[in-house]
Design a protein around this motif. Sequence first.
Motif, PDB file in Angstrom:
ATOM      1  N   SER A 194       4.522  11.136   1.002  1.00 13.25           N
ATOM      2  CA  SER A 194       5.518  10.276   0.526  1.00 13.25           C
ATOM      3  C   SER A 194       5.057   9.059  -0.332  1.00 13.25           C
ATOM      4  CB  SER A 194       6.492   9.891   1.699  1.00 13.25           C
ATOM      5  OG  SER A 194       6.808  10.920   2.287  1.00 13.25           O
ATOM      6  N   LEU A 195       4.177   8.244   0.320  1.00 12.72           N
ATOM      7  CA  LEU A 195       3.510   7.022  -0.624  1.00 12.72           C
ATOM      8  C   LEU A 195       3.306   7.467  -1.858  1.00 12.72           C
ATOM      9  CD1 LEU A 195       1.842   5.347   2.229  1.00 12.72           C
ATOM     10  CD2 LEU A 195       3.990   4.688   1.134  1.00 12.72           C
ATOM     11  N   PHE A 196       2.429   8.753  -2.116  1.00 11.37           N
ATOM     12  CA  PHE A 196       1.855   9.033  -3.323  1.00 11.37           C
ATOM     13  C   PHE A 196       3.115   9.425  -4.122  1.00 11.37           C
ATOM     14  CE2 PHE A 196      -2.771   9.827  -1.724  1.00 11.37           C
ATOM     15  CZ  PHE A 196      -3.050   9.010  -1.719  1.00 11.37           C
ATOM     16  N   LEU A 197       4.016  10.045  -3.798  1.00 10.40           N
ATOM     17  CA  LEU A 197       5.112  10.646  -4.525  1.00 10.40           C
ATOM     18  C   LEU A 197       5.732   9.339  -4.999  1.00 10.40           C
ATOM     19  CD1 LEU A 197       6.606  13.021  -5.627  1.00 10.40           C
ATOM     20  CD2 LEU A 197       7.866  13.337  -3.513  1.00 10.40           C
ATOM     21  N   ALA A 198       6.023   8.358  -4.398  1.00 14.03           N
ATOM     22  CA  ALA A 198       6.652   7.422  -4.566  1.00 14.03           C
ATOM     23  C   ALA A 198       5.938   6.498  -5.828  1.00 14.03           C
ATOM     24  CB  ALA A 198       7.128   6.215  -3.633  1.00 14.03           C
ATOM     25  N   ALA A 199       4.667   6.478  -5.574  1.00 18.37           N
ATOM     26  CA  ALA A 199       3.723   5.703  -6.593  1.00 18.37           C
ATOM     27  C   ALA A 199       3.820   6.616  -7.956  1.00 18.37           C
ATOM     28  CB  ALA A 199       2.313   5.453  -5.993  1.00 18.37           C
ATOM     29  N   MET A 200       3.855   7.795  -7.900  1.00 17.45           N
ATOM     30  CA  MET A 200       3.644   8.718  -9.080  1.00 17.45           C
ATOM     31  C   MET A 200       5.091   8.400  -9.562  1.00 17.45           C
ATOM     32  SD  MET A 200       0.805   9.952  -9.799  1.00 17.45           S
ATOM     33  CE  MET A 200       1.436  11.535 -11.009  1.00 17.45           C
ATOM     34  N   ALA A 201       6.103   8.466  -9.054  1.00 20.29           N
ATOM     35  CA  ALA A 201       7.500   8.438  -9.747  1.00 20.29           C
ATOM     36  C   ALA A 201       7.700   6.943 -10.426  1.00 20.29           C
ATOM     37  CB  ALA A 201       8.368   8.536  -8.623  1.00 20.29           C
ATOM     38  N   LYS A 202       7.056   5.959  -9.734  1.00 22.20           N
ATOM     39  CA  LYS A 202       7.154   4.571 -10.367  1.00 22.20           C
ATOM     40  C   LYS A 202       6.199   4.683 -11.500  1.00 22.20           C
ATOM     41  CE  LYS A 202       7.893   1.826  -6.238  1.00 22.20           C
ATOM     42  NZ  LYS A 202       7.287   0.454  -5.634  1.00 22.20           N
ATOM     43  N   SER A 203       4.916   5.271 -11.471  1.00 25.41           N
ATOM     44  CA  SER A 203       4.324   5.262 -12.875  1.00 25.41           C
ATOM     45  C   SER A 203       4.976   6.110 -13.908  1.00 25.41           C
ATOM     46  CB  SER A 203       2.997   5.944 -12.370  1.00 25.41           C
ATOM     47  OG  SER A 203       2.074   5.844 -13.530  1.00 25.41           O
ATOM     48  N   ARG A 204       5.699   7.152 -13.536  1.00 25.21           N
ATOM     49  CA  ARG A 204       6.238   8.048 -14.649  1.00 25.21           C
ATOM     50  C   ARG A 204       7.387   7.211 -15.188  1.00 25.21           C
ATOM     51  NH1 ARG A 204      10.502  11.602 -15.095  1.00 25.21           N
ATOM     52  NH2 ARG A 204       9.987  13.534 -16.517  1.00 25.21           N
ATOM     53  N   ALA A 205       8.074   6.394 -14.346  1.00 25.47           N
ATOM     54  CA  ALA A 205       9.088   5.450 -14.952  1.00 25.47           C
ATOM     55  C   ALA A 205       8.681   4.501 -15.943  1.00 25.47           C
ATOM     56  CB  ALA A 205       9.797   5.085 -13.882  1.00 25.47           C
ATOM     57  N   LEU A 206       7.536   3.896 -15.571  1.00 27.11           N
ATOM     58  CA  LEU A 206       7.074   3.288 -16.634  1.00 27.11           C
ATOM     59  C   LEU A 206       6.696   3.786 -17.695  1.00 27.11           C
ATOM     60  CD1 LEU A 206       5.767   0.107 -16.647  1.00 27.11           C
ATOM     61  CD2 LEU A 206       3.534   1.325 -15.924  1.00 27.11           C
ATOM     62  N   VAL A 207       6.050   4.829 -17.471  1.00 29.44           N
ATOM     63  CA  VAL A 207       5.594   5.564 -18.995  1.00 29.44           C
ATOM     64  C   VAL A 207       6.646   5.845 -19.799  1.00 29.44           C
ATOM     65  CG1 VAL A 207       4.739   7.688 -19.836  1.00 29.44           C
ATOM     66  CG2 VAL A 207       3.503   6.653 -17.808  1.00 29.44           C
ATOM     67  N   SER A 208       8.024   6.146 -19.158  1.00 34.32           N
ATOM     68  CA  SER A 208       9.027   6.639 -19.741  1.00 34.32           C
ATOM     69  C   SER A 208       9.960   5.044 -20.420  1.00 34.32           C
ATOM     70  CB  SER A 208       9.924   7.372 -18.953  1.00 34.32           C
ATOM     71  OG  SER A 208       9.478   8.619 -18.351  1.00 34.32           O
ATOM     72  N   GLY A 209       9.428   3.944 -20.039  1.00 33.73           N
ATOM     73  CA  GLY A 209       9.902   2.766 -20.534  1.00 33.73           C
ATOM     74  C   GLY A 209      11.120   2.391 -19.612  1.00 33.73           C
ATOM     75  N   ARG A 210      11.250   2.711 -18.344  1.00 33.82           N
ATOM     76  CA  ARG A 210      12.346   2.389 -17.430  1.00 33.82           C
ATOM     77  C   ARG A 210      11.823   1.454 -16.447  1.00 33.82           C
ATOM     78  NH1 ARG A 210      13.068   6.462 -14.703  1.00 33.82           N
ATOM     79  NH2 ARG A 210      12.125   8.130 -16.014  1.00 33.82           N
ATOM     80  N   SER A 211      12.745   0.697 -15.753  1.00 38.00           N
ATOM     81  CA  SER A 211      12.165  -0.263 -14.678  1.00 38.00           C
ATOM     82  C   SER A 211      12.787   0.072 -13.287  1.00 38.00           C
ATOM     83  CB  SER A 211      12.841  -1.764 -14.950  1.00 38.00           C
ATOM     84  OG  SER A 211      14.254  -1.742 -15.093  1.00 38.00           O
ATOM     85  N   PHE A 212      13.272   1.279 -13.359  1.00 37.30           N
ATOM     86  CA  PHE A 212      13.776   1.829 -12.056  1.00 37.30           C
ATOM     87  C   PHE A 212      13.278   3.482 -12.162  1.00 37.30           C
ATOM     88  CE2 PHE A 212      16.932   2.005 -15.433  1.00 37.30           C
ATOM     89  CZ  PHE A 212      17.524   3.321 -15.244  1.00 37.30           C
ATOM     90  N   VAL A 213      13.245   3.840 -10.806  1.00 34.57           N
ATOM     91  CA  VAL A 213      13.062   5.391 -10.683  1.00 34.57           C
ATOM     92  C   VAL A 213      14.109   6.233 -10.533  1.00 34.57           C
ATOM     93  CG1 VAL A 213      11.988   6.972  -9.312  1.00 34.57           C
ATOM     94  CG2 VAL A 213      10.849   4.830  -9.632  1.00 34.57           C
ATOM     95  N   LEU A 214      14.138   7.462 -11.229  1.00 33.64           N
ATOM     96  CA  LEU A 214      15.166   8.178 -10.952  1.00 33.64           C
ATOM     97  C   LEU A 214      14.847   9.448 -10.239  1.00 33.64           C
ATOM     98  CD1 LEU A 214      16.603   8.521 -14.852  1.00 33.64           C
ATOM     99  CD2 LEU A 214      17.408   7.348 -13.094  1.00 33.64           C
TER     100      LEU A 214
END
Length: 370
Positions: A300-320
């Motif tokens: 769960s921690l890793f999935l949250a960290a990856m989702a945050k990283s993907r949001a950053l790569v996509s130019g967003r400040s929040f996770v979808l």
Amino acid sequence: MMPEHTEGLQNIGVGRTVSSAQPVQPAQPGRHVAPASASSGQASESASPLAWDAAQATATVGAVIDALSDVLSCGREPIELAVTTLVAGGHLLLEDVPGVGKTTLARALGTVIQGSVRRVQFTPDMLPSDLTGVSIYDQSTQRFNFHPGPLFANIVVADEINRANPKTQSAMLEAMAEGQISVDGVTYRLPEPYFVVATQNPIELEGTFPLPEAQLDRFMTCTSLGYPSAQAEAATLTSAYSKRPLDQLRPVCDVNAIAGARVAADHVHLSEPVANYIVSITTATRGRADVRYGASPRASLFLAAMAKSRALVSGRSFVLADDVRSLAVPVLAHRLVLPDAAFGAAAGVTGRSIVEDILHHVPVPRVDGR
């Protein structure tokens, strides 16, 4: 006599130098150490990673992905996953047949971020000290000098990691989980950022040692590169750099920029509904009849960290929720322990199908993440 850290070790770490005879203390979570000053040779704390805003980090990470995509023949999706894993602070396991560019991907990544890269070809007779390093007695000084192993690099390519015996495989655990290694009672910090790219052939299983669940759980993501398209493969054959594709690569940032991107990813907002969605997915893996052991809270921690990283790569400040759905398979599938003890390619296919089925049944929250 206690082994002592020698001056020769000052050049192996990008993240920190160590003075003689002083063990290194474990890193504090979220703390990034700047490279040593070339003039003084001493470690210094730098505020530059913290000064990196999200827009700058997004632009840098995007430039890294573009540079790799222009050179490598594999698809853009595995490249994005590898860079996203690096920014998230995790490690990557590549399961694929030989010759599709697994090692080339890791070396190319080291080139574009100007990081040190070390490659290790694992064999059954390899010892843990072959990875961590050894302390050798110097008769002239009457002291033990530590000679670092290949784990002291920003990017470590662990080729065919499943060919090493379990004792040697376990030597990777502290390095991957803590960013440090312990030799003869002395703890040494590894360079930052630290990224392990391990490969294994899921088809050829003769003479291999399947990775234990404890070590599989240390890999944040697991994927395969797959075969390139016919067009990409033909372009590789006619390219002037077909034999040495990395010669056309140029650095686009340095390791300090990656440290800054990691800080920016940590500050991406994860809303409570999306966090509950992550927990619902991992919890669903634990109550199925076709899964003996489901994903752990670390998943769960890793999935949250990856989702945050993907949001950053996509130019967003929040996770979808879409970030979570797109990353659930590479983050969770390799962690599932199946009742029939399947491993290799069969386990990978079954794990992916189970996670995809879970994603189909778990309700998706309708929030914008803000």
